[in-house]
Write a protein that holds these residues in place. Sequence first.
Motif, PDB file in Angstrom:
ATOM      1  N   PRO A  50       3.933   2.038   8.986  1.00 54.01           N
ATOM      2  CA  PRO A  50       2.397   1.762   8.844  1.00 54.01           C
ATOM      3  C   PRO A  50       2.035   1.632   7.501  1.00 54.01           C
ATOM      4  O   PRO A  50       2.492   2.063   6.702  1.00 54.01           O
ATOM      5  CB  PRO A  50       2.208   3.057   9.812  1.00 54.01           C
ATOM      6  CG  PRO A  50       3.126   3.929   9.553  1.00 54.01           C
ATOM      7  CD  PRO A  50       4.288   3.094   9.612  1.00 54.01           C
ATOM      8  N   SER A  51       0.767   0.908   7.457  1.00 54.27           N
ATOM      9  CA  SER A  51       0.401   0.755   6.076  1.00 54.27           C
ATOM     10  C   SER A  51      -0.277   1.916   5.569  1.00 54.27           C
ATOM     11  O   SER A  51      -1.415   2.369   5.919  1.00 54.27           O
ATOM     12  CB  SER A  51      -0.704  -0.373   6.306  1.00 54.27           C
ATOM     13  OG  SER A  51      -1.345  -0.585   4.805  1.00 54.27           O
ATOM     14  N   LEU A  52       0.110   3.005   4.918  1.00 54.23           N
ATOM     15  CA  LEU A  52      -0.282   3.837   4.597  1.00 54.23           C
ATOM     16  C   LEU A  52      -0.743   4.084   3.102  1.00 54.23           C
ATOM     17  O   LEU A  52      -0.172   3.603   2.029  1.00 54.23           O
ATOM     18  CB  LEU A  52       0.766   5.147   4.514  1.00 54.23           C
ATOM     19  CG  LEU A  52       1.273   5.320   6.060  1.00 54.23           C
ATOM     20  CD1 LEU A  52       2.216   6.564   6.170  1.00 54.23           C
ATOM     21  CD2 LEU A  52       0.155   5.799   7.116  1.00 54.23           C
ATOM     22  N   ILE A  53      -1.878   4.670   2.800  1.00 51.29           N
ATOM     23  CA  ILE A  53      -2.382   4.848   1.610  1.00 51.29           C
ATOM     24  C   ILE A  53      -2.869   6.391   1.279  1.00 51.29           C
ATOM     25  O   ILE A  53      -3.189   6.955   2.119  1.00 51.29           O
ATOM     26  CB  ILE A  53      -3.689   4.228   1.349  1.00 51.29           C
ATOM     27  CG1 ILE A  53      -3.580   2.681   1.278  1.00 51.29           C
ATOM     28  CG2 ILE A  53      -4.399   4.458  -0.079  1.00 51.29           C
ATOM     29  CD1 ILE A  53      -4.649   1.832   1.587  1.00 51.29           C
ATOM     30  N   GLY A  54      -2.327   6.927   0.090  1.00 47.53           N
ATOM     31  CA  GLY A  54      -2.893   8.377  -0.229  1.00 47.53           C
ATOM     32  C   GLY A  54      -3.877   8.314  -1.181  1.00 47.53           C
ATOM     33  O   GLY A  54      -3.878   7.509  -2.242  1.00 47.53           O
TER      34      GLY A  54
END
Lengths: 186, 186
Positions: A50-54
Amino acid sequence: MKRNYKKEDFPVWNVRRFLEPGPIVLVSSYWKGQRNIMTMGWHTILEFSPSLIGCMITSANYSYELIRKSRACVINLPTVDMIDQVVGIGNCSGADTDKFKKFGLTPVQASTVDVPLIKECYANFECRVVDDHLLPQYNFFILEVLKAQVAVYPKYPRTVHYRGDGVFMVSGKHISMPEKFMPQNL
Amino acid sequence: MKRNYKKEDFPVWNVRRFLEPGPIVLVSSYWKGQRNIMTMGWHTILEFSPSLIGCMITSANYSYELIRKSRACVINLPTVDMIDQVVGIGNCSGADTDKFKKFGLTPVQASTVDVPLIKECYANFECRVVDDHLLPQYNFFILEVLKAQVAVYPKYPRTVHYRGDGVFMVSGKHISMPEKFMPQNL
């Protein structure tokens, strides 16, 4: 004159194309009648799919509770022509200011989350909060990009990148050398 | 000709000046006779003081175990003149290559960690791993910068920022507008 980018859907797994270079972004949020915009420079891609950003958002920020409670936000990508708005947004508080009104930005309802996106930005990434367990220790949100819309033109936006001390670096020229990469590393 | 930057100690709380703009960095590591260098674009500042950085390093990378076991690394900041080395380093494996030798880079023992830093880079940030509990789920290391050394000149390095697809953005001009910031936001 206001920008009016024509935008198209963009594959969420590839938002790194716009975020990995490290631009300042505008994060819009909404919760129970309150909306806000904040500037953010402390973010990283975490995963393609999945397209994850922190991202780190200090709890002193008015947006923090809006995002935490609604479990959603939109990451909007401004270009250098918006630098006065970017600085203005970063230097007032949503507690006493409607930043859409104050900075002449157009809110457009996002598709997948109940948050207004910023029409004038080059790209809009609609996100939900998928992991908040790092908030107490690090104020670190983990977001999943649910939908991405990106301007058709120009191919590469002229973004602003913050150095601290009131200094921004503006994105420069591009060097393309895919022939020197192994295919799996592109 | 090899770069030979004159460097000085730099306050660790302010490494955001060089990392927040989002450059590709070279991460050097060492564990029990094995040394390596990797390229990294998925990183973010997390805190000023202590000076915390979060970064995603896939466990498929040869450097992953060196950093996990030694609990240390050095983040080295390359400039655009090193772009061929940057791409080369990102497209071979430390499992069968001594990247210092292959790419003509000079290892210099760091002061605070048992890791070689890269002399030719514009800046070197010596780091220890302070939190590894996100490795199983996200391959996310939380690092503390223990010591920073930065080139005296030029003031701003010409860094490279990765977009995927073999394309790099090179850092461009700077815009300084501290007068438009509230002092606490600089």
